[in-house]
Design a protein around this motif. Structure first.
Motif, mmCIF file in Angstrom:
data_model
loop_
_atom_site.group_PDB
_atom_site.id
_atom_site.type_symbol
_atom_site.label_atom_id
_atom_site.label_comp_id
_atom_site.label_asym_id
_atom_site.label_seq_id
_atom_site.Cartn_x
_atom_site.Cartn_y
_atom_site.Cartn_z
ATOM 1 N N THR A 1 13.654 -5.012 -4.021
ATOM 2 C CA THR A 1 14.871 -5.822 -4.068
ATOM 3 C C THR A 1 15.953 -5.127 -3.231
ATOM 4 N N ALA A 2 17.056 -5.839 -3.008
ATOM 5 C CA ALA A 2 18.157 -5.241 -2.243
ATOM 6 C C ALA A 2 18.685 -4.002 -2.968
ATOM 7 N N PRO B 33 25.014 1.327 0.743
ATOM 8 C CA PRO B 33 25.522 0.237 -0.101
ATOM 9 C C PRO B 33 24.669 -1.028 0.003
ATOM 10 N N ARG B 34 24.581 -1.745 -1.096
ATOM 11 C CA ARG B 34 23.740 -2.943 -1.133
ATOM 12 C C ARG B 34 24.205 -3.980 -0.096
ATOM 13 N N GLY B 35 25.519 -4.100 0.063
ATOM 14 C CA GLY B 35 26.035 -5.057 1.047
ATOM 15 C C GLY B 35 25.582 -4.695 2.450
ATOM 16 N N SER C 242 23.196 -6.901 4.960
ATOM 17 C CA SER C 242 23.666 -7.204 6.307
ATOM 18 C C SER C 242 22.642 -6.747 7.357
ATOM 19 N N ARG C 243 22.076 -5.554 7.156
ATOM 20 C CA ARG C 243 21.058 -5.048 8.095
ATOM 21 C C ARG C 243 19.820 -5.939 8.079
ATOM 22 N N VAL C 244 19.411 -6.314 6.891
ATOM 23 C CA VAL C 244 18.216 -7.159 6.771
ATOM 24 C C VAL C 244 18.463 -8.502 7.460
ATOM 25 N N SER D 248 26.468 -0.029 -5.073
ATOM 26 C CA SER D 248 26.825 -1.316 -5.666
ATOM 27 C C SER D 248 27.834 -1.112 -6.794
ATOM 28 N N ALA D 249 28.614 -2.153 -7.041
ATOM 29 C CA ALA D 249 29.588 -2.133 -8.139
ATOM 30 C C ALA D 249 29.429 -3.448 -8.883
#
Lengths: 175, 229
Positions: free
Chosen positions: A135-136, A146-148, A152-154, B143-144
């Motif tokens: 998962t992300a 960071p997940r964001g 974005s990279r994916v 993440s938050a």
């Protein structure tokens, strides 16, 4: 050499992750033999903390992290002479439908070639999420990003892959 | 309202990273938005390409790895570890005795939920109301989120480093229940515990924080960087 309980335990738990590790290692090089060396190094590096009592809660993200570190070290060593992808790497097969298999192989080789053309971090994020099914959140944890940023990279990587394959098909039609 | 950002929404949509409400809102939006529609379609095609690149490891590699691992020597036993098996056995006997006499020990529900969340079973999915620093030493904020655990409102800030260490910082308005087997420091009003393969550090000052990690050193560093020690 006689295997201990630790050896048996590690093989039993870690060897089922071989496809995962192989696909991840494969994103660092298009050379099959180097890929296999990276896989072997990953398993050797993972074994020591295992027998030292530092067993992970979840083997998959843990061994992916080990492989990522091994692969990144390899990239640093090989950064000046990065080899280009070729289409010659096909798995041997015993399928009878040779034509279908050839088409599948060409598509797979094109996909691998396009993947190798992506920037490192996009390629790794896509490999973890789209090829290995993380998962992300898991990918963010493995990459320490960071997940964001991972999403974005994916996303950018996927768009580049789609464009690369379309360009390839277009060039093929012209010839 | 957030700006129109097709790139920002396509990946969370395709990867099921949106809440039910966000997903419904985005789906009703892309019907009329050509730009977002194209963005999602391109990403979907790219994902299919990536999936086509998946490979099986060669069979002979499997055998090679098995042989390599089997031939690896076990690390030499360190002197302080020589007595460890005996001590572990004594400890297990002592714990079994306590267990048998006092019934089954279990974590308070909030701690159970926090541990499950830390180990990847994502329990809190709402956006966090604010944030903590993007970096704590080598750790990067990944993440938050926020949510509820056994009646407690929590915000969670997850950090990871490139070596694979993970630390999650849980913050609440009310005190966390002490984990089973916690060691309390009456002087500072904090407690630490080992539970389910994780290291826990809890304090009520300046507000209730619970720092959870897979490595005691990283938990210490994170707590210190946040001024919780």
């Amino acid at each position: 050499m006689k295997r201990s309980h630790d050896h048996e335990d590690f093989i039993k738990v870690a060897l089922p992750c071989l496809d995962l590790v192989y696909n991840l290692a494969r994103r660092f090089t298009n050379d099959r033999y180097i890929t296999e060396d990276l896989v072997q190094e990953t398993y050797m590096k993972a074994f020591e903390p295992w027998v030292d009592g530092r067993k992970p809660h979840d083997i998959k993200p843990w061994i992916a992290t080990v492989c990522l570190n091994v692969g990144r070290s390899y990239l640093r060593r090989a950064s000046t002479r990065r080899e280009r992808p070729t289409d010659e790497f096909f798995e041997t097969t015993d399928r009878t439908d040779v034509e279908d298999e050839a088409i599948t192989n060409v598509a797979a080789a094109a996909a691998r070639s396009a993947l190798l053309d992506l920037p490192d971090e996009q390629r790794i994020a896509i490999t973890l999420m789209d090829i290995n099914g993380f998962t992300a959140r898991e990918t963010a944890r493995i990459m320490g990003t960071p997940r964001g940023t991972v999403l974005s990279r994916v996303h950018r990587g996927r768009k580049s892959l789609a464009s690369a394959i379309e360009r390839r098909a277009h060039d093929h039609e012209k010839t | 309202m957030r700006r129109h950002e097709p790139e920002h929404d396509a990946a969370p949509y395709l990867d099921c990273e949106m809440s039910k409400h966000q997903k419904e809102r985005f789906e009703s939006h892309i019907v009329d938005c050509e730009e977002c529609w194209q963005e999602v379609n391109a990403a979907r095609r790219g994902r299919t390409v990536a999936e086509a690149g998946r490979e099986m490891a060669p069979l002979e590699l499997r055998e090679r790895i098995r042989a390599t691992i089997s031939s690896l020597p076990l690390p030499r036993m360190r002197p302080w570890k020589i007595g460890l098996p005996a001590m572990a056995l004594l400890l297990m006997i002592a714990m079994a005795t306590v267990f048998a006499t006092s019934g089954r020990h279990s974590q308070p529900q909030a701690i159970d939920i926090v541990l499950a969340d830390f180990h990847g079973d994502e329990k809190f999915t709402a956006p966090a109301p604010d944030s903590l620093p993007d970096r704590l030493g080598e750790l990067t904020l990944i993440s938050a989120r926020s949510g509820e655990a056994a009646g407690m409102q929590l915000a969670v800030f997850e950090y990871a480093d490139e070596a694979g260490h993970q630390v999650a910082v849980y913050r609440s308005d009310e005190s966390f229940p002490a984990a089973d087997g916690a060691n309390h420091d009456d002087l500072t009003g904090t407690w630490t515990a080992l539970a389910d393969g994780a290291v826990l550090y809890c304090t009520d000052k300046p507000v209730p924080y619970l720092v959870v990690g897979d490595d005691a050193r990283e938990v210490d560093l994170a707590a210190e960087a946040l001024g919780l020690r």
